[in-house]
Each structure stands twice: as structure tokens, then as C-alpha cells.
Design an enzyme around this catalytic site. Structure first.
Site, PDB file in Angstrom:
ATOM      1  N   TYR A 160       0.839  -1.203   0.000  1.00  0.00           N
ATOM      2  CA  TYR A 160       0.000   0.000   0.000  1.00  0.00           C
ATOM      3  C   TYR A 160       0.880   1.261   0.000  1.00  0.00           C
ATOM      4  O   TYR A 160       0.612   2.223  -0.721  1.00  0.00           O
ATOM      5  CB  TYR A 160      -0.933  -0.020   1.228  1.00  0.00           C
ATOM      6  N   PRO A 202      -0.107  14.761   3.371  1.00  0.00           N
ATOM      7  CA  PRO A 202      -1.187  13.955   3.944  1.00  0.00           C
ATOM      8  C   PRO A 202      -1.078  12.515   3.458  1.00  0.00           C
ATOM      9  O   PRO A 202      -1.024  12.258   2.256  1.00  0.00           O
ATOM     10  CB  PRO A 202      -2.454  14.629   3.402  1.00  0.00           C
ATOM     11  N   SER A 258      -4.356  13.714   6.983  1.00  0.00           N
ATOM     12  CA  SER A 258      -5.297  13.165   6.000  1.00  0.00           C
ATOM     13  C   SER A 258      -6.703  13.069   6.574  1.00  0.00           C
ATOM     14  O   SER A 258      -6.890  12.773   7.762  1.00  0.00           O
ATOM     15  CB  SER A 258      -4.825  11.778   5.569  1.00  0.00           C
ATOM     16  N   THR A 302      -7.956  17.933  -1.799  1.00  0.00           N
ATOM     17  CA  THR A 302      -7.334  17.074  -2.807  1.00  0.00           C
ATOM     18  C   THR A 302      -8.259  16.974  -4.015  1.00  0.00           C
ATOM     19  O   THR A 302      -9.415  16.570  -3.886  1.00  0.00           O
ATOM     20  CB  THR A 302      -7.033  15.685  -2.213  1.00  0.00           C
ATOM     21  N   HIS A 305      -0.006  12.882  -6.681  1.00  0.00           N
ATOM     22  CA  HIS A 305      -0.411  11.946  -5.637  1.00  0.00           C
ATOM     23  C   HIS A 305       0.624  10.825  -5.482  1.00  0.00           C
ATOM     24  O   HIS A 305       0.289   9.673  -5.203  1.00  0.00           O
ATOM     25  CB  HIS A 305      -1.788  11.365  -5.973  1.00  0.00           C
ATOM     26  N   ARG A 348      13.387  12.679  -2.082  1.00  0.00           N
ATOM     27  CA  ARG A 348      14.077  11.715  -1.220  1.00  0.00           C
ATOM     28  C   ARG A 348      15.442  12.212  -0.748  1.00  0.00           C
ATOM     29  O   ARG A 348      16.088  11.559   0.056  1.00  0.00           O
ATOM     30  CB  ARG A 348      14.289  10.377  -1.962  1.00  0.00           C
ATOM     31  N   ARG A 399       5.823   9.258   1.317  1.00  0.00           N
ATOM     32  CA  ARG A 399       6.249   7.935   1.782  1.00  0.00           C
ATOM     33  C   ARG A 399       7.346   7.961   2.848  1.00  0.00           C
ATOM     34  O   ARG A 399       7.316   7.130   3.771  1.00  0.00           O
ATOM     35  CB  ARG A 399       6.679   7.081   0.594  1.00  0.00           C
TER      36      ARG A 399
HETATM   37  C1  LIG Z   1       0.393   5.505   1.569  1.00  0.00           C
HETATM   38  C2  LIG Z   1      -0.027   6.837   1.027  1.00  0.00           C
HETATM   39  C3  LIG Z   1      -1.228   7.391   1.445  1.00  0.00           C
HETATM   40  C4  LIG Z   1      -1.632   8.633   0.943  1.00  0.00           C
HETATM   41  N1  LIG Z   1      -2.797   9.179   1.415  1.00  0.00           N
HETATM   42  C5  LIG Z   1      -3.177  10.396   0.943  1.00  0.00           C
HETATM   43  C6  LIG Z   1      -4.356  11.010   1.439  1.00  0.00           C
HETATM   44  O1  LIG Z   1      -5.042  10.476   2.305  1.00  0.00           O
HETATM   45  N2  LIG Z   1      -4.709  12.204   0.925  1.00  0.00           N
HETATM   46  C7  LIG Z   1      -3.961  12.836  -0.046  1.00  0.00           C
HETATM   47  O2  LIG Z   1      -4.320  13.930  -0.485  1.00  0.00           O
HETATM   48  N3  LIG Z   1      -2.829  12.289  -0.514  1.00  0.00           N
HETATM   49  C8  LIG Z   1      -2.420  11.088  -0.040  1.00  0.00           C
HETATM   50  N4  LIG Z   1      -1.250  10.545  -0.498  1.00  0.00           N
HETATM   51  C9  LIG Z   1      -0.407  11.299  -1.458  1.00  0.00           C
HETATM   52  C10 LIG Z   1       0.598  12.169  -0.694  1.00  0.00           C
HETATM   53  O3  LIG Z   1      -0.026  13.247  -0.053  1.00  0.00           O
HETATM   54  C11 LIG Z   1       1.658  12.763  -1.638  1.00  0.00           C
HETATM   55  O4  LIG Z   1       1.015  13.437  -2.698  1.00  0.00           O
HETATM   56  C12 LIG Z   1       2.629  11.731  -2.212  1.00  0.00           C
HETATM   57  O5  LIG Z   1       2.883  10.702  -1.298  1.00  0.00           O
HETATM   58  C13 LIG Z   1       3.934  12.442  -2.586  1.00  0.00           C
HETATM   59  O6  LIG Z   1       4.836  11.564  -3.154  1.00  0.00           O
HETATM   60  P1  LIG Z   1       6.029  10.841  -2.349  1.00  0.00           P
HETATM   61  O7  LIG Z   1       5.409   9.714  -1.599  1.00  0.00           O
HETATM   62  O8  LIG Z   1       6.926  10.392  -3.447  1.00  0.00           O
HETATM   63  O9  LIG Z   1       6.677  11.879  -1.435  1.00  0.00           O
HETATM   64  C14 LIG Z   1      -0.822   9.303  -0.012  1.00  0.00           C
HETATM   65  C15 LIG Z   1       0.377   8.736  -0.420  1.00  0.00           C
HETATM   66  C16 LIG Z   1       0.789   7.519   0.096  1.00  0.00           C
HETATM   67  C17 LIG Z   1       2.112   6.946  -0.350  1.00  0.00           C
END
Ligand SMILES: Cc1cc2nc3c(=O)[nH]c(=O)nc-3n(C[C@H](O)[C@H](O)[C@H](O)COP(=O)(O)O)c2cc1C
Length: 355
Positions: free
Chosen positions: A25, A78, A107, A156, A255, A289, A309
Site C-alpha cells: 500500500y 497527507p 489526512s 485534494t 499523488h 528523497r 512515503r
Molecule cells: C500511503 C499513502 C497514502 C496517501 N494518502 C493520501 C491522502 O489520504 N490524501 C492525499 O491527499 N494524498 C495522499 N497521499 C499522497 C501524498 O499526499 C503525496 O502526494 C505523495 O505521497 C507524494 O509523493 P512521495 O510519496 O513520493 O513523497 C498518499 C500517499 C501515500 C504513499
């Protein structure tokens, strides 16, 4: 935590510790995961042009975002369900954010109530909103976040439905009993296993409003006096429209490659959005990263970057201490990159630093 030298070290350790369903996930993107990879590749292409013979003996990483001082131009993106990574969940994240002097964007799908998170990081929590089909429930949630002390609302807009995350469909992603979406009211808070699907995708489909459109922005504006940011914008014309509609900020994001596979890398979309955003604050996420990635995004016009992440990996390896280590590494690396690029402060990170 000192044994972890960089974020890839923490990511590897996290995936050794996490159950496969949770690891998938966190790690996954939509479909072929092309956008997920593109986010990282874009940084590799953005070569730096360091300046020499600048006095960098003293460096200041602090800046302001939406008028608030932050210790460095990094925010926690988030991300849903922190208790899947660690029993302390979003509270651990909030405490680490507070100690590092950065904002945590909570979130809608947090596994800890927004009130508890705001208490753990006073003034440093923003709320991310998924707009429900039930607009009264949406209004109630926005009010609750504001009453709890959230300082901004992040809407979002790249998720009219959930991206097709094949790892989660194959693995039957669901919430184990005892872990719930703690801010959800008027809709199911648990997400038990669904045959042949991701329980999150099924929940999303039933609860989140795919009809959300530009004409709803004024209703959102009327719901709250908090600053509003739109998260998930990748085009200049959308950025212009958002700015014209009076939003306070735009978050350039795909996202983390989890929604439209094949979408442009966030970094490649950033200059176009910055050019069109007028006075709206532009933030960025996707694939950050290394500290030098933060510097690149700032050079291309972002006011700050979100990391997704990496905070979850930190949580998985050590709860609050793990998230603190992630933020400490990013801070160290950004400071290091600024020194080597001839940037004593954030204002000196300018467009010419990236080819
Ligand atoms: C496990 C996971 C859960 C996420 N949940 C949300 C969320 O609830 N709401 C949202 O707007 N974005 C969510 N995102 C997107 C993150 O806010 C963000 O845009 C994204 O993780 C950025 O990329 P990175 O993981 O490479 O830093 C989620 C991302 C991941 C990996």
C-alpha cells in the site's frame, strides 16, 4: 536511528518490518507505476548549476509558508492510516513534526482524531479534505478541523475516484480490526476486506464525490475562513483558474504516482504551474528523497515541498524517533546542498541553479 544514513536506508528497513499488505500500500502507484518512476527520474534530469565563492559559513533554512514561520521548507504530506505503520500513528508523526518545526498535513483518512493531532502539534497541523458525496458531512468535517485548530485546508482534487492500484487489489488491502478512519462520521469508519477489490477503493467509490468541480469552490470557500490550497494540480490553466477563484495555495502533485498513471512527473509540471499561479503559494510533492531534491523544487519556484512515503517509512522503523530521523536527514542534506550550491539562505535558491 543514527545507523540510518539516508532515506533509502530507512525505506529498506521499513519494508523488512512491514506486513506485505501494508508495504504494498505504501510503495505502490497506479497501474504500471510509470508516473511513480517518472517522479524520481525527473530529479535525476534536473542537473544543478552550483555557484562558487559565496560565503556559506552561516546558513538559514527557515522560511515562511502562508505567512507562518517554518524551520525548513518541508511539510509532511497527507498520508492515510499511520497506525498501519506504528501503533502511535499520527500522534508520533505530529510530535516529530512539532520537534522539527514543520507542518503536518493530516489526512481525512487519519487513524487518529484530528483534535488529538492538533493538540500534539499546536499551530502546526493543516487538514487535507476529501469531499464526500454528503456535503453536510463535508461541512461538519471542515468545521471540526477548524475547531480543532488546523491552520489551513488542503482540498485534494486529483481523486474523483481512487487510482487503480493493482498491488492493493491483488493483496486485498483493508484495515485490520481495531484500526479505523477516525475522522469519518456519517459513513463507515472501518474498511474490512472486500472480495476482489481494495477496501479503500470500494470505500472511496461509495463515499467520495466524483462530481466535484470548479463551481463547488465557492461553497468550500463559504464553509471556512481557513486558507484553502488545492492539491493535485499539474497544469498551468488549472493553476490560473484556481488563482482566479481566490485559492491561497496550489500543491503541484500527482499523488505520488497513485492516481493517473502516465501523468506528467510533478517536477516537470512545476514551472508551468508557478508561471500561472499569480500570487498563490505554490507547494510541490512527488519523489522528494534527498535534500538536493528540495533545493531543485525550490529553484523551480516551489515555496516548500511535501514528503509522503518517507514519513511512513520513518514511522515503520521507529515511530516518532523514526519520523524525526527522516526530518533530520532531510534537514542535514538540504543544508549541505545549499552550502555546496552557494546558497546561504532560502531566498538565494533561484531558478538559475537548475539547468
Ligand atoms: C500511503 C499513502 C497514502 C496517501 N494518502 C493520501 C491522502 O489520504 N490524501 C492525499 O491527499 N494524498 C495522499 N497521499 C499522497 C501524498 O499526499 C503525496 O502526494 C505523495 O505521497 C507524494 O509523493 P512521495 O510519496 O513520493 O513523497 C498518499 C500517499 C501515500 C504513499
Amino acid at each position: 536511528m543514527d545507523g540510518f544514513l539516508n532515506l533509502p536506508d530507512i525505506e529498506r528497513a521499513a519494508h523488512e518490518a512491514l506486513p506485505p499488505m501494508v508495504g504494498d500500500y505504501y510503495r505502490g502507484g497506479a497501474m504500471d507505476e510509470a508516473t511513480l518512476r517518472a517522479n524520481r527520474d525527473a530529479f535525476a534530469r534536473a542537473a544543478l548549476r552550483p555557484r562558487v565563492l559565496v560565503d556559506v559559513s552561516r546558513r538559514d533554512l527557515s522560511t515562511t509558508v502562508l505567512g507562518r514561520r517554518t524551520a525548513m521548507p518541508i511539510l509532511l504530506a497527507p498520508t492515510a492510516f499511520h497506525r498501519l505503520a506504528h501503533p502511535d500513528g499520527e500522534l508520533a508523526t505530529a510530535r516529530a513534526a512539532r520537534a522539527a518545526g514543520v507542518v503536518q498535513i493530516l489526512s481525512t483518512l487519519s487513524t487518529t482524531p484530528v483534535e488529538d493531532v492538533c493538540r500534539a502539534n499546536p499551530g502546526g497541523t493543516w487538514f487535507q479534505l476529501y469531499v464526500y458525496r454528503d456535503r453536510e458531512a463535508t461541512r461538519a468535517l471542515v468545521g471540526r478541523a477548524a475547531d480543532a485548530g488546523c491552520a489551513a485546508l488542503v482540498v485534494t482534487v486529483d481523486a474523483p475516484l481512487l487510482g487503480r492500484r493493482e498491488r492493493d487489489i491483488r493483496g486485498g488491502f483493508h484495515l485490520p480490526s481495531g484500526i479505523v478512519a477516525a475522522n469519518v462520521t456519517g459513513a463507515p469508519r472501518d474498511m474490512p476486506r472486500v472480495a476482489g477489490d481494495s477496501a479503500l477503493a470500494a470505500w472511496f467509490q461509495s463515499q467520495i464525490d466524483p462530481s466535484l468541480s470548479w463551481k463547488d469552490l465557492s461553497a468550500l470557500r463559504a464553509m471556512t475562513s481557513l486558507p484553502i490550497l488545492l492539491k493535485g494540480v499539474l497544469r498551468g490553466d488549472d493553476a490560473r483558474r484556481a488563482a482566479d477563484a481566490g485559492v491561497d495555495g496550489i500543491i503541484v502533485s500527482n499523488h505520488g504516482g497513485r492516481q493517473m498513471d502516465g501523468a506528467v512527473a510533478s517536477l516537470d509540471a512545476l514551472p508551468e504551474v508557478v508561471a500561472a499561479a499569480g500570487t498563490a503559494t505554490v507547494l510541490f510533492d512527488g519523489g522528494v528523497r534527498r535534500g538536493a531534491d528540495v533545493l531543485r523544487a525550490l529553484a523551480l519556484g516551489a515555496r516548500g515541498v511535501l514528503v509522503g512515503r518517507p514519513q511512513l517509512h520513518g514511522l515503520a522503523v521507529g515511530g516518532e524517533a523514526g519520523v524525526a530521523r527522516v526530518l533530520e536527514i532531510l534537514r542535514f542534506e538540504l543544508d549541505h546542498a545549499m552550502a555546496l550550491c552557494g546558497c546561504p539562505d532560502i531566498a538565494s535558491i533561484t531558478r538559475d541553479l537548475v539547468r
